[in-house]
Design an enzyme around this catalytic site. Sequence first.
Site, PDB file in Angstrom:
ATOM      1  N   ASN A 157       0.864  -1.180   0.000  1.00  0.00           N
ATOM      2  CA  ASN A 157       0.000   0.000   0.000  1.00  0.00           C
ATOM      3  C   ASN A 157       0.901   1.231   0.000  1.00  0.00           C
ATOM      4  O   ASN A 157       1.461   1.587   1.034  1.00  0.00           O
ATOM      5  CB  ASN A 157      -0.892  -0.042   1.254  1.00  0.00           C
ATOM      6  N   LYS A 168       0.130   4.298  -0.399  1.00  0.00           N
ATOM      7  CA  LYS A 168      -0.502   5.519   0.112  1.00  0.00           C
ATOM      8  C   LYS A 168      -0.232   6.675  -0.866  1.00  0.00           C
ATOM      9  O   LYS A 168      -0.184   6.439  -2.075  1.00  0.00           O
ATOM     10  CB  LYS A 168      -0.027   5.801   1.537  1.00  0.00           C
ATOM     11  N   HIS A 202      -9.556   1.512   4.640  1.00  0.00           N
ATOM     12  CA  HIS A 202      -8.306   1.666   5.398  1.00  0.00           C
ATOM     13  C   HIS A 202      -8.547   2.636   6.555  1.00  0.00           C
ATOM     14  O   HIS A 202      -9.316   3.590   6.424  1.00  0.00           O
ATOM     15  CB  HIS A 202      -7.204   2.192   4.470  1.00  0.00           C
ATOM     16  N   GLU A 245      -6.904   5.043   7.649  1.00  0.00           N
ATOM     17  CA  GLU A 245      -6.648   6.460   7.324  1.00  0.00           C
ATOM     18  C   GLU A 245      -7.860   7.070   6.617  1.00  0.00           C
ATOM     19  O   GLU A 245      -8.158   8.251   6.796  1.00  0.00           O
ATOM     20  CB  GLU A 245      -5.372   6.577   6.474  1.00  0.00           C
ATOM     21  N   GLU A 251      -5.575  -4.520  10.691  1.00  0.00           N
ATOM     22  CA  GLU A 251      -4.520  -3.533  10.922  1.00  0.00           C
ATOM     23  C   GLU A 251      -4.807  -2.765  12.212  1.00  0.00           C
ATOM     24  O   GLU A 251      -5.584  -1.792  12.198  1.00  0.00           O
ATOM     25  CB  GLU A 251      -4.456  -2.543   9.764  1.00  0.00           C
TER      26      GLU A 251
HETATM   27  P1  PGA Z   1       2.739   0.481   7.704  1.00  0.00           P
HETATM   28  O1  PGA Z   1       1.284   0.717   7.083  1.00  0.00           O
HETATM   29  O2  PGA Z   1       3.257  -0.827   7.139  1.00  0.00           O
HETATM   30  O3  PGA Z   1       3.532   1.663   7.251  1.00  0.00           O
HETATM   31  O4  PGA Z   1       2.571   0.403   9.184  1.00  0.00           O
HETATM   32  C1  PGA Z   1       0.393  -0.357   6.890  1.00  0.00           C
HETATM   33  C2  PGA Z   1      -0.886   0.160   6.277  1.00  0.00           C
HETATM   34  O5  PGA Z   1      -1.345   1.241   6.660  1.00  0.00           O
HETATM   35  O6  PGA Z   1      -1.481  -0.503   5.389  1.00  0.00           O
END
Ligand code: PGA
Length: 259
Positions: free
Chosen positions: A12, A14, A102, A104, A174
Amino acid sequence: MAASRKPIISGNWKMHKNHFEAIQAVQKLHYRLDGDDHDSVIVTVHPPFTDLRSIQTLIEADRMKIELGAQNCHWEDQGAFTGEVAPPMLAKLDVAYVIVGHSERRQFFGETDETVNLKVKAVGRAGMTPIMCCGESLEQREAGDAESWVEGQIVAGLAGLGGDAVGTLVIAYEPIWAIGTGRTATSEDAQAMCAHIRSVVRSNFGDDAAAKVRIQYGGSVKPGNIAELMSQADIDGALVGGASLDPDGFAAIVQYRNH
Ligand code: PGA
């Protein structure tokens, strides 16, 4: 990880990498992975929308086995929704997997269990596989509410789906406190929650759906902790954020079997 479920490891990205940077990263990743890796693990990359067409072309031209993914979509097939992207548009770009819900997006963009549910269904209708995210905050974990919170997210996010559809899905667990913090859940804690998620799927959608649904762990996954996470019975893969931006590191995660 049960033998009948092929592991799936997803990057991912982002809001990182323009389309030039994305092309470079996918080329590097492709060179690092061999046929055995692809036979053993489904590898998906989820670049920003603006990169998708470039990566689709690259994957097709070089016959790469890397699968293309997106990070979000709208739930309608078309309409007056300024700034949104429809699932059929993604399917047309050979996007195979779409991350939905997700944390976020839930935290910063008002995503709710209800919109997650609409998106899960829309992604499936367009012939793609949703990666539906769930996970608790640190406060919820410390209050002992993590399991019931995640159960609520699963039941609401999958409402109205049949067992056959649920069996094809990917669910990403997560814990919010582990995302981008360097603080990974212990493999025991991650396994316990993934087993709980599978039992929630079993009681709502049946044994077959529970046996088939793939459950990823996400949150500070790195080359150094992936092998132990993948050795857990109910963890079928990983959703990797920060560590997926570096193709060498991401390839090392995909090659966890060699560690
Ligand atoms: P991270 O993010 O591996 O940077 O902790 C995981 C995600 O948000 O999918």
